[in-house]
Write an enzyme that holds these catalytic residues in place. Structure first.
Site, PDB file in Angstrom:
ATOM      1  N   GLY A   7       7.181  -3.918   0.534  1.00  0.00           N
ATOM      2  CA  GLY A   7       5.722  -3.558   1.038  1.00  0.00           C
ATOM      3  C   GLY A   7       5.255  -4.927   1.873  1.00  0.00           C
ATOM      4  O   GLY A   7       4.799  -5.960   1.328  1.00  0.00           O
ATOM      5  N   ALA A   8       5.398  -4.830   3.281  1.00  0.00           N
ATOM      6  CA  ALA A   8       4.956  -5.936   4.163  1.00  0.00           C
ATOM      7  C   ALA A   8       3.422  -5.925   4.708  1.00  0.00           C
ATOM      8  O   ALA A   8       3.444  -6.104   5.948  1.00  0.00           O
ATOM      9  CB  ALA A   8       6.147  -6.212   5.016  1.00  0.00           C
ATOM     10  N   GLY A   9       2.742  -5.244   3.888  1.00  0.00           N
ATOM     11  CA  GLY A   9       1.288  -5.138   4.322  1.00  0.00           C
ATOM     12  C   GLY A   9       0.467  -6.388   4.063  1.00  0.00           C
ATOM     13  O   GLY A   9       1.236  -7.613   3.876  1.00  0.00           O
ATOM     14  N   VAL A  11      -1.007  -7.495   1.340  1.00  0.00           N
ATOM     15  CA  VAL A  11      -0.871  -7.974   0.149  1.00  0.00           C
ATOM     16  C   VAL A  11       0.719  -8.688   0.111  1.00  0.00           C
ATOM     17  O   VAL A  11       0.835  -9.906  -0.282  1.00  0.00           O
ATOM     18  CB  VAL A  11      -0.870  -7.048  -1.081  1.00  0.00           C
ATOM     19  CG1 VAL A  11      -0.565  -7.794  -2.277  1.00  0.00           C
ATOM     20  CG2 VAL A  11      -2.535  -6.692  -1.162  1.00  0.00           C
ATOM     21  N   GLY A  12       1.550  -7.863   0.575  1.00  0.00           N
ATOM     22  CA  GLY A  12       2.972  -8.265   0.516  1.00  0.00           C
ATOM     23  C   GLY A  12       3.304  -9.596   1.045  1.00  0.00           C
ATOM     24  O   GLY A  12       3.962 -10.596   0.545  1.00  0.00           O
ATOM     25  N   ARG A  82      -6.328   1.851  -0.225  1.00  0.00           N
ATOM     26  CA  ARG A  82      -7.415   2.720  -0.366  1.00  0.00           C
ATOM     27  C   ARG A  82      -8.378   2.468   0.764  1.00  0.00           C
ATOM     28  O   ARG A  82      -8.442   1.426   1.482  1.00  0.00           O
ATOM     29  CB  ARG A  82      -8.067   1.986  -1.396  1.00  0.00           C
ATOM     30  CG  ARG A  82      -9.196   2.499  -1.948  1.00  0.00           C
ATOM     31  CD  ARG A  82      -9.835   1.590  -3.188  1.00  0.00           C
ATOM     32  NE  ARG A  82     -10.771   2.433  -4.265  1.00  0.00           N
ATOM     33  CZ  ARG A  82     -11.484   1.725  -5.046  1.00  0.00           C
ATOM     34  NH1 ARG A  82     -11.071   0.518  -5.535  1.00  0.00           N
ATOM     35  NH2 ARG A  82     -12.538   2.145  -5.589  1.00  0.00           N
ATOM     36  N   ARG A 153     -12.442 -11.551 -10.651  1.00  0.00           N
ATOM     37  CA  ARG A 153     -13.836 -11.121  -9.923  1.00  0.00           C
ATOM     38  C   ARG A 153     -15.027 -11.152 -10.896  1.00  0.00           C
ATOM     39  O   ARG A 153     -15.977 -11.523 -10.658  1.00  0.00           O
ATOM     40  CB  ARG A 153     -13.591  -9.593  -9.570  1.00  0.00           C
ATOM     41  CG  ARG A 153     -12.850  -9.446  -8.342  1.00  0.00           C
ATOM     42  CD  ARG A 153     -12.243  -8.026  -7.916  1.00  0.00           C
ATOM     43  NE  ARG A 153     -11.618  -7.729  -6.731  1.00  0.00           N
ATOM     44  CZ  ARG A 153     -10.767  -6.547  -6.601  1.00  0.00           C
ATOM     45  NH1 ARG A 153     -10.936  -5.717  -7.336  1.00  0.00           N
ATOM     46  NH2 ARG A 153     -10.366  -6.735  -5.196  1.00  0.00           N
ATOM     47  N   HIS A 177      -7.038  -0.371 -14.474  1.00  0.00           N
ATOM     48  CA  HIS A 177      -7.640  -0.989 -13.282  1.00  0.00           C
ATOM     49  C   HIS A 177      -8.226   0.166 -12.583  1.00  0.00           C
ATOM     50  O   HIS A 177      -7.619   0.270 -11.381  1.00  0.00           O
ATOM     51  CB  HIS A 177      -6.449  -1.817 -12.490  1.00  0.00           C
ATOM     52  CG  HIS A 177      -6.508  -2.423 -11.336  1.00  0.00           C
ATOM     53  ND1 HIS A 177      -7.488  -3.500 -11.256  1.00  0.00           N
ATOM     54  CD2 HIS A 177      -6.303  -2.393 -10.172  1.00  0.00           C
ATOM     55  CE1 HIS A 177      -7.711  -3.825  -9.870  1.00  0.00           C
ATOM     56  NE2 HIS A 177      -6.825  -3.243  -9.041  1.00  0.00           N
TER      57      HIS A 177
END
Length: 300
Positions: A7-9, A11-12, A82, A153, A177
């Protein structure tokens, strides 16, 4: 030391960048179905001589996973993000099928790897991975990220409500979560050696809990997509703890088999993290109400 990130979005890629800056791995393989992963890897590698990191980054954008062979740690961030108005549970069907298809390939090339699952809904995806017993991933090597982020958080919202700012905050979030089924342990939270319930009003305590539980939704509404800096930082802490065999106590989703009276269910609780993954489950001294809340969330 080799790490594969699927996953290179946002986050990744941020996880990849963070780990490079730590200078703790030799190779990272960044996997995505989109060819743009090649450009992202090239961009990251062109910062190598500015940030002076030893790590070499490689890309995959097809079904040839040979570059991932013998990865020590595999981080799964792939899936649909999301959007405003969506719960993490709304992502399950699509994201589980994506994650399962990826693990089916990776298990063949890296049968001894530690798996870190970031994709949401993380606890439910972990339950289904565990249900597919043919994968045969040991309990200690299957780790869900969720509550590391939730705990950070929680600490932030406590910090924001302190008159005198300090980083000396002790606080935990356990449970799933998800917005409704995470449990910020407000009665145990401390600043220094003082319980916050002794000097912060109930209204503010209730708001801290509510903001913590809705932390992901708050950011999704503000950003029109899921958070990525803090999730990436959470993954980086977990990876660093494994590689350095730090024995850090972090709140991760793990398979419970009798702990807290819960059986065969992935739930976030404090665990000891070391070179073999999850080395020990910590049993916190929960009060009766907290224990009931934890047991009530155990069914899917």
């Amino acid at each position: 030391m080799k790490i594969t990130i699927v996953g290179a979005g946002f986050v990744g890629v941020n996880v990849c960048h963070n780990i490079c800056l730590k200078n703790i791995v030799d190779d990272i393989v960044l996997v995505d179905i989109n060819d743009t992963v090649k450009g992202k890897v090239l961009d990251l590698m062109q910062s190598k001589f500015i940030n002076n990191f030893k790590t070499n980054i490689h890309s995959i954008s097809d079904d040839d996973y040979s570059k991932t062979k013998n990865s020590d740690i595999i981080i799964i961030t792939c899936g649909i993000p999301r959007k405003p108005g969506m719960s993490r549970e709304d992502l399950f069907k699509t994201n589980y099928n994506i994650v399962k298809s990826v693990i089916d390939k990776l298990i063949k090339t890296s049968p001894n790897s530690i798996y870190i699952i970031v994709t949401n809904p993380v606890d439910k995806i972990l339950d289904m991975i565990n249900y597919n017993t043919y994968l045969n991933i040991p309990k200690n090597k299957l780790i869900g990220l969720g509550n590391i982020l939730d705990t950070s958080r929680f600490k932030y919202y406590i910090y924001e409500n302190l008159e005198e700012k300090t980083m000396d905050i002790e606080a935990d979030v356990i449970g799933l979560h998800t917005d409704k089924k995470m449990i910020p342990l407000i009665n145990h939270a401390k600043v220094g050696d003082k319980l916050i319930k002794d000097f912060i009003s109930k209204d503010i305590l209730d708001k801290i809990v509510n903001d913590t539980k809705n932390g992901g939704a708050i950011l999704t509404n503000l950003m029109n997509t899921s958070a990525y800096y803090s999730p990436a930082a959470s993954v980086t802490l977990l990876v660093e703890s494994i590689i350095n065999d730090s024995k850090n106590i972090l709140n991760c989703s793990t398979l419970l088999n009798g702990e807290y009276g819960i059986y065969n269910k992935f739930i976030g609780v404090p665990v000891v993290i070391g070179k073999s993954g999850i080395e020990k489950i910590i049993i916190k001294d929960l009060d009766e109400k907290e224990l009931i809340l934890l047991k009530d969330i155990s069914p899917l």
